[in-house]
Write a protein that holds these residues in place. Sequence first.
Motif, PDB file in Angstrom:
ATOM      1  N   GLY A   4       0.829  -1.188   0.000  1.00 52.68           N
ATOM      2  CA  GLY A   4       0.000   0.000   0.000  1.00 52.68           C
ATOM      3  C   GLY A   4       0.862   1.235   0.000  1.00 52.68           C
ATOM      4  N   PRO A   5       0.248   2.385   0.241  1.00 49.95           N
ATOM      5  CA  PRO A   5       0.983   3.641   0.230  1.00 49.95           C
ATOM      6  C   PRO A   5       1.952   3.715   1.391  1.00 49.95           C
ATOM      7  CG  PRO A   5      -1.266   3.934   1.028  1.00 49.95           C
ATOM      8  CD  PRO A   5      -1.181   2.535   0.529  1.00 49.95           C
ATOM      9  N   THR A   6       2.974   4.561   1.234  1.00 46.32           N
ATOM     10  CA  THR A   6       3.969   4.700   2.298  1.00 46.32           C
ATOM     11  C   THR A   6       3.365   5.360   3.520  1.00 46.32           C
ATOM     12  OG1 THR A   6       4.692   6.783   1.295  1.00 46.32           O
ATOM     13  CG2 THR A   6       5.890   4.778   0.692  1.00 46.32           C
ATOM     14  N   ARG A   7       2.396   6.274   3.307  1.00 44.37           N
ATOM     15  CA  ARG A   7       1.739   6.905   4.457  1.00 44.37           C
ATOM     16  C   ARG A   7       0.776   5.920   5.085  1.00 44.37           C
ATOM     17  NH1 ARG A   7      -3.012   9.181   5.706  1.00 44.37           N
ATOM     18  NH2 ARG A   7      -3.850   8.995   3.593  1.00 44.37           N
ATOM     19  N   ARG A   8       0.924   5.724   6.384  1.00 40.53           N
ATOM     20  CA  ARG A   8      -0.016   4.834   7.067  1.00 40.53           C
ATOM     21  C   ARG A   8      -1.401   5.472   7.108  1.00 40.53           C
ATOM     22  NH1 ARG A   8       1.568   3.170  12.846  1.00 40.53           N
ATOM     23  NH2 ARG A   8       1.862   5.423  13.043  1.00 40.53           N
ATOM     24  N   PRO A   9      -2.459   4.722   6.845  1.00 40.76           N
ATOM     25  CA  PRO A   9      -3.798   5.297   6.948  1.00 40.76           C
ATOM     26  C   PRO A   9      -4.099   5.721   8.384  1.00 40.76           C
ATOM     27  CG  PRO A   9      -3.916   2.920   6.641  1.00 40.76           C
ATOM     28  CD  PRO A   9      -2.485   3.306   6.437  1.00 40.76           C
ATOM     29  N   VAL A  10      -4.860   6.781   8.512  1.00 40.69           N
ATOM     30  CA  VAL A  10      -5.292   7.292   9.815  1.00 40.69           C
ATOM     31  C   VAL A  10      -6.727   6.844  10.048  1.00 40.69           C
ATOM     32  CG1 VAL A  10      -5.687   9.345  11.224  1.00 40.69           C
ATOM     33  CG2 VAL A  10      -3.755   9.281   9.621  1.00 40.69           C
ATOM     34  N   ILE A  11      -6.965   6.204  11.195  1.00 35.48           N
ATOM     35  CA  ILE A  11      -8.285   5.632  11.501  1.00 35.48           C
ATOM     36  C   ILE A  11      -8.765   6.149  12.847  1.00 35.48           C
ATOM     37  CG2 ILE A  11      -9.595   3.518  11.884  1.00 35.48           C
ATOM     38  CD1 ILE A  11      -7.508   2.047  10.170  1.00 35.48           C
ATOM     39  N   ALA A  12      -9.948   6.723  12.878  1.00 31.98           N
ATOM     40  CA  ALA A  12     -10.564   7.178  14.124  1.00 31.98           C
ATOM     41  C   ALA A  12     -11.430   6.063  14.709  1.00 31.98           C
ATOM     42  CB  ALA A  12     -11.412   8.418  13.876  1.00 31.98           C
ATOM     43  N   TRP A  60      -3.978   5.028  14.758  1.00 32.87           N
ATOM     44  CA  TRP A  60      -5.299   4.972  15.367  1.00 32.87           C
ATOM     45  C   TRP A  60      -5.528   6.183  16.254  1.00 32.87           C
ATOM     46  CZ3 TRP A  60      -8.446   1.005  13.788  1.00 32.87           C
ATOM     47  CH2 TRP A  60      -7.821  -0.030  13.075  1.00 32.87           C
ATOM     48  N   LYS A  61      -6.685   6.826  16.078  1.00 33.04           N
ATOM     49  CA  LYS A  61      -7.036   8.040  16.827  1.00 33.04           C
ATOM     50  C   LYS A  61      -8.337   7.802  17.590  1.00 33.04           C
ATOM     51  CE  LYS A  61      -3.990  10.991  14.784  1.00 33.04           C
ATOM     52  NZ  LYS A  61      -3.087  11.942  15.468  1.00 33.04           N
ATOM     53  N   GLY A  62      -8.237   7.692  18.896  1.00 34.90           N
ATOM     54  CA  GLY A  62      -9.437   7.491  19.691  1.00 34.90           C
ATOM     55  C   GLY A  62     -10.224   8.781  19.839  1.00 34.90           C
ATOM     56  N   ALA A  63     -11.495   8.750  19.461  1.00 34.48           N
ATOM     57  CA  ALA A  63     -12.373   9.902  19.686  1.00 34.48           C
ATOM     58  C   ALA A  63     -13.089   9.691  21.014  1.00 34.48           C
ATOM     59  CB  ALA A  63     -13.360  10.067  18.535  1.00 34.48           C
ATOM     60  N   LEU A  64     -14.201   8.954  21.000  1.00 33.57           N
ATOM     61  CA  LEU A  64     -14.912   8.607  22.240  1.00 33.57           C
ATOM     62  C   LEU A  64     -15.695   7.326  21.997  1.00 33.57           C
ATOM     63  CD1 LEU A  64     -16.853  10.835  24.709  1.00 33.57           C
ATOM     64  CD2 LEU A  64     -17.968   8.809  23.785  1.00 33.57           C
ATOM     65  N   ALA A  99      -4.864  13.567   6.878  1.00 37.59           N
ATOM     66  CA  ALA A  99      -6.057  13.000   6.255  1.00 37.59           C
ATOM     67  C   ALA A  99      -6.658  11.997   7.231  1.00 37.59           C
ATOM     68  CB  ALA A  99      -5.707  12.312   4.943  1.00 37.59           C
ATOM     69  N   LEU A 100      -7.962  11.837   7.171  1.00 37.36           N
ATOM     70  CA  LEU A 100      -8.626  10.782   7.939  1.00 37.36           C
ATOM     71  C   LEU A 100      -9.162   9.785   6.928  1.00 37.36           C
ATOM     72  CD1 LEU A 100      -9.550   9.656  10.659  1.00 37.36           C
ATOM     73  CD2 LEU A 100     -11.670  10.954  10.402  1.00 37.36           C
ATOM     74  N   ASP A 101      -8.654   8.563   6.994  1.00 35.89           N
ATOM     75  CA  ASP A 101      -8.974   7.568   5.981  1.00 35.89           C
ATOM     76  C   ASP A 101     -10.126   6.643   6.379  1.00 35.89           C
ATOM     77  OD1 ASP A 101      -6.538   7.984   4.107  1.00 35.89           O
ATOM     78  OD2 ASP A 101      -5.648   7.795   6.107  1.00 35.89           O
TER      79      ASP A 101
END
Length: 511
Positions: A4-12, A60-64, A99-101
């Motif tokens: 995949g892309p070099t940038r790791r996907p960002v996941i909330a 990984w980004k924890g929201a709530l 970016a948020l993927d």
Amino acid sequence: MGGGPTRRPVIAIAGLACETSTFSPSKTLAPAFHPKRGQDIIQKYPFLHPGTPLSSLAEWKGALIGHALPGGIVTREAFEELTGEIVSRLQETVATSAALDGLWFDIHGAMCVEGLDDVEAELLRRVREAVGKDVIVSASMDLHGNVSRELAHGCDLITCYRMAPHEDTMETKERACRNLVELLVQKERRRPIKAWIPVPILLPGEQTSTRVEPAKHIYAAVPEVETIGGVIDAAIWVGYAWADEPRNRGAVVVTGWDEKVVVESAEKLAKLFWDARKDFVFVAPHGSFKECLDAALSSKSRPYFISDSGDNPTAGGSGDMTWGLTKLLARPEFKDASGPTVIYASVPGPKAVHTAIEAGIGAIITVTAGAEVDNIHSGPLTMTGRVHSIKHGDKDALIEVVLQVGSVFAILTELRKPYHHEKDFTNLNLRPRSADIVIVKIGYLEPELYDMAKDWMLALTPGGVDQDLERLGHHRIRRPIWPFNKTFEKSPDLSARIIAMSNKPLTGPDE
């Protein structure tokens, strides 16, 4: 998991979960969700800890997230408070990330909120407004949740537990995250095809345990479908029987890349479920509370477990009904301390608990407990007994007291609590393996209780999660539906509906 892309996907990560009975008079408030935020969410899930494959492949980004003990309807104020914070935290994540993927939607699927129907779909609608239409959403759910057309539309990936009791909770959540990451690391991010089929069956979990047939073979077919080329995930939802909304019913969703395979697989699972509708029975011998007590007393199997199922706090019961304990203490067999040893779990009684603390272990006290929320079938119970033990600091009960009344050891709590583990009893100086009878407010026995029980029965007791569904009074569920309707003028439409994600709102009936 592929290149995949070099940038790791960002996941909330966001979601609210509460299995909600609309037949219970109790209300669920915001603090009951014990919300977690940010890094605390990551810590909750071992498969996201540093060094794990999923942690290295995505950010990984924890929201709530908030997971409440099942109970009565969630107040609108609580929902708006928690949802408002989810939305604001997601907006902040979008603003501060390159970016948020993706988003992992961590829900149950049977939450009810005052003034709203299909609230998980409403929550996801608001989430989508915050994160944008291009973010890929993967939902994990309880198999006792409900999947409406709107919820299926709002998700890109969706899965649920395959075991009841839910011994695969973490496995399911990890699968939802893994499916999401695998999609996001592809060079070409396509939205998968979703085949959704509503199944007009609505049964309690105690008739659909995967320990026994027919649920055993039905759910065994799910992972088999998943191995077919072109399929990402397959799932069957039993639905939630103790709420009265049009969405409450069974459902099948299969996701994948090959439309023909996805459709055929979904229709196969739906037919398997529907064809077995008449074969679903209670997971254990069952009867009235009196019949269960009579059977336990005449049996030589020890310990003998009885489920006081109508007030099960882990299915949505208020947990504070006194009906079962009142009937138990009225039996002459248990009036004397020399009678058969019985453990009863449990009845909340904050004042009773504090009276016991003031008196101390060994003291004889008279206290009143229960029915502060649910007094439909029985009122507060006054009893005199000896304080057997006291325990502080439980995450649910806060304080627990055991009061010995005759040969009955009744657990009283400051707040309601489910009793699923042996340590729940041994921490109170109780020995369930040595007891004659153990009565727990539960439906099917959770694994540790099941392993302890030498025999058991399911008592069909009244309450907000009454197993006798037809005496509850559903009037908003879609009919005809099994077993409320035993005959159908025509066979239900079990053809797959392809649910595509788009900017346009859904039109047409949710059927």
